[in-house]
Design a protein around this motif. Sequence first.
Motif, PDB file in Angstrom:
ATOM      1  N   VAL A 162       0.838  -1.206   0.000  1.00  0.00           N
ATOM      2  CA  VAL A 162       0.000   0.000   0.000  1.00  0.00           C
ATOM      3  C   VAL A 162       0.871   1.253   0.000  1.00  0.00           C
ATOM      4  CG1 VAL A 162      -1.660   1.337   1.345  1.00  0.00           C
ATOM      5  CG2 VAL A 162      -1.966  -1.137   1.088  1.00  0.00           C
ATOM      6  N   GLN A 163       1.938   1.249   0.785  1.00  0.00           N
ATOM      7  CA  GLN A 163       2.843   2.403   0.833  1.00  0.00           C
ATOM      8  C   GLN A 163       3.491   2.655  -0.515  1.00  0.00           C
ATOM      9  OE1 GLN A 163       5.496   1.331   4.025  1.00  0.00           O
ATOM     10  NE2 GLN A 163       4.154   2.155   5.628  1.00  0.00           N
ATOM     11  N   SER A 164       3.901   1.598  -1.180  1.00  0.00           N
ATOM     12  CA  SER A 164       4.530   1.773  -2.495  1.00  0.00           C
ATOM     13  C   SER A 164       3.524   2.264  -3.521  1.00  0.00           C
ATOM     14  CB  SER A 164       5.155   0.451  -2.962  1.00  0.00           C
ATOM     15  OG  SER A 164       4.161  -0.488  -3.338  1.00  0.00           O
ATOM     16  N   ILE A 179       3.842  -0.570 -12.207  1.00  0.00           N
ATOM     17  CA  ILE A 179       4.637  -1.251 -11.194  1.00  0.00           C
ATOM     18  C   ILE A 179       4.276  -2.730 -11.219  1.00  0.00           C
ATOM     19  CG2 ILE A 179       5.134  -1.464  -8.745  1.00  0.00           C
ATOM     20  CD1 ILE A 179       4.449   1.463  -8.424  1.00  0.00           C
ATOM     21  N   ASN A 180       5.268  -3.562 -11.387  1.00  0.00           N
ATOM     22  CA  ASN A 180       5.080  -5.010 -11.390  1.00  0.00           C
ATOM     23  C   ASN A 180       5.556  -5.566 -10.053  1.00  0.00           C
ATOM     24  OD1 ASN A 180       4.276  -5.350 -14.275  1.00  0.00           O
ATOM     25  ND2 ASN A 180       6.309  -4.475 -14.602  1.00  0.00           N
ATOM     26  N   ARG A 181       4.640  -6.160  -9.306  1.00  0.00           N
ATOM     27  CA  ARG A 181       4.962  -6.637  -7.964  1.00  0.00           C
ATOM     28  C   ARG A 181       5.092  -8.159  -7.948  1.00  0.00           C
ATOM     29  NH1 ARG A 181       1.175  -2.525  -7.311  1.00  0.00           N
ATOM     30  NH2 ARG A 181       2.003  -0.720  -6.162  1.00  0.00           N
ATOM     31  N   ASN A 200      -3.462 -16.978   2.200  1.00  0.00           N
ATOM     32  CA  ASN A 200      -3.573 -15.530   2.338  1.00  0.00           C
ATOM     33  C   ASN A 200      -2.567 -14.793   1.460  1.00  0.00           C
ATOM     34  OD1 ASN A 200      -5.797 -15.031   4.039  1.00  0.00           O
ATOM     35  ND2 ASN A 200      -4.612 -15.615   5.839  1.00  0.00           N
ATOM     36  N   LEU A 201      -1.379 -15.340   1.301  1.00  0.00           N
ATOM     37  CA  LEU A 201      -0.406 -14.723   0.400  1.00  0.00           C
ATOM     38  C   LEU A 201      -0.943 -14.714  -1.030  1.00  0.00           C
ATOM     39  CD1 LEU A 201       2.941 -16.235   1.729  1.00  0.00           C
ATOM     40  CD2 LEU A 201       2.272 -13.829   1.809  1.00  0.00           C
ATOM     41  N   SER A 202      -1.604 -15.792  -1.408  1.00  0.00           N
ATOM     42  CA  SER A 202      -2.192 -15.871  -2.744  1.00  0.00           C
ATOM     43  C   SER A 202      -3.299 -14.839  -2.915  1.00  0.00           C
ATOM     44  CB  SER A 202      -2.734 -17.285  -2.989  1.00  0.00           C
ATOM     45  OG  SER A 202      -3.319 -17.385  -4.264  1.00  0.00           O
ATOM     46  N   LYS A 203      -4.114 -14.651  -1.870  1.00  0.00           N
ATOM     47  CA  LYS A 203      -5.192 -13.649  -1.934  1.00  0.00           C
ATOM     48  C   LYS A 203      -4.635 -12.244  -2.093  1.00  0.00           C
ATOM     49  CE  LYS A 203      -8.629 -16.201   0.812  1.00  0.00           C
ATOM     50  NZ  LYS A 203      -9.360 -16.241   2.108  1.00  0.00           N
ATOM     51  N   GLN A 206      -3.392 -11.701  -5.610  1.00  0.00           N
ATOM     52  CA  GLN A 206      -4.483 -11.448  -6.549  1.00  0.00           C
ATOM     53  C   GLN A 206      -5.075 -10.059  -6.355  1.00  0.00           C
ATOM     54  OE1 GLN A 206      -7.329 -14.750  -6.632  1.00  0.00           O
ATOM     55  NE2 GLN A 206      -5.697 -16.185  -6.161  1.00  0.00           N
ATOM     56  N   GLN A 207      -5.207  -9.640  -5.097  1.00  0.00           N
ATOM     57  CA  GLN A 207      -5.800  -8.338  -4.799  1.00  0.00           C
ATOM     58  C   GLN A 207      -4.980  -7.199  -5.398  1.00  0.00           C
ATOM     59  OE1 GLN A 207      -6.408  -7.664  -0.620  1.00  0.00           O
ATOM     60  NE2 GLN A 207      -6.916  -5.488  -0.887  1.00  0.00           N
ATOM     61  N   TYR A 208      -3.660  -7.312  -5.326  1.00  0.00           N
ATOM     62  CA  TYR A 208      -2.789  -6.230  -5.792  1.00  0.00           C
ATOM     63  C   TYR A 208      -2.132  -6.553  -7.134  1.00  0.00           C
ATOM     64  CZ  TYR A 208      -3.452  -4.353  -1.121  1.00  0.00           C
ATOM     65  OH  TYR A 208      -4.008  -3.846   0.033  1.00  0.00           O
TER      66      TYR A 208
END
Length: 391
Positions: A162-164, A179-181, A200-203, A206-208
Amino acid sequence: MAFDFLVENIAQQKQRARYRVRQCVAEQNGRHVKINDVTYLNFSSNDYLGLNHHPEINQALLEGAERFGTCASGSSLITGYSYAHQALENEICDWLNQPKCLLFASGFSANSALMQALGHKSCQLYLDKLSHASLIDGALSSEAKVKRFLHNDITQLERFIVQSQSAANSDINSIDDEINRVIVSEGVFSMDGDQADIANLSKIAQQYQALFYVDDAHSIGVVGDKGQGSSSMANVDVVMATFGKSIATSGAFVACDENLAEYLVNFSRHYIYSTAISPALAWATKKSIELIQTQHWRREKITELSHLLESKLSEKVQLIKNASSIHAIVIGDEMATLDVCQKLRDRGIWLSAIRPPTVPNNSSRLRVTVTSSHEIKDINYLADCINEVIE
């Protein structure tokens, strides 16, 4: 004198009880290891499923050598890519439900290659603090921005993202830049034995709209109803795993989508300039994966024996509890850890002392690995000995 630092640094390692030496192993399997003519109960092996020396895998290796030869004789882009390699890649794709798969000489090479490939200047890499050295080295040598979130701290990971995002939106010069995360974690962490929160890491990925990368070296074969590792828990975009642990051969793979695979074939120096793995080993690896998918009892036995070990250890033993094959017993001080290790060897148990910089300062430990080759009496004896030597 030239290169004085070589001698000086080795002397410092010895003084700090961090000096490392190799041990020549005469024979080993998932249960025993023979070193200096002494046979020990082996609790340091990564042969989690006890498949090393399996007759069907050995036979496949012989067949592969006779049919394809022992050496690939070139890189995968010259003449080194054989039917044996293709068959293994297809087996892995079906197993993990991934479109493409590429083979690498080692997990270190594969992780470094992927971090450098995904580490484009437009990318931001988010690595779990306890990620393997190969992931860290590869990320830091790339052009990407790198952030390391606290171990398994999903809240901090999301805060970093979120900060980035906010920083990018406020930067007038970067509004048009995409930006590719990439979120990077291990499936099972090699020194603590705990699992990442894959779901949760997968969620979050997908969210971002981030790519989710998992080093599954210590969970492939062991986790999942067919040993699929983290891929059995949630959507994972890129999976790296090694063959030299539960799969009981040598090398590594990366399973991913077609675009990334094509990019690696064209731009990954690790892939382009390395001789392909032995086709005979590839053929043996294919057989090993077939066995892993059907022999569920091996995973069930690891779970049973791990629960037994936990129940038998004294409360004074600082065990990091987890549901994997790896069980870390934290001692703390380097010298004390080496002392415990030697006392166990005197009792016929082979365990390695894991010390900094592999683990943080003051967290030196015994890394106990339980395999499906072990027996109930082995676990009982191990627990009794540990309880006796740890004061």
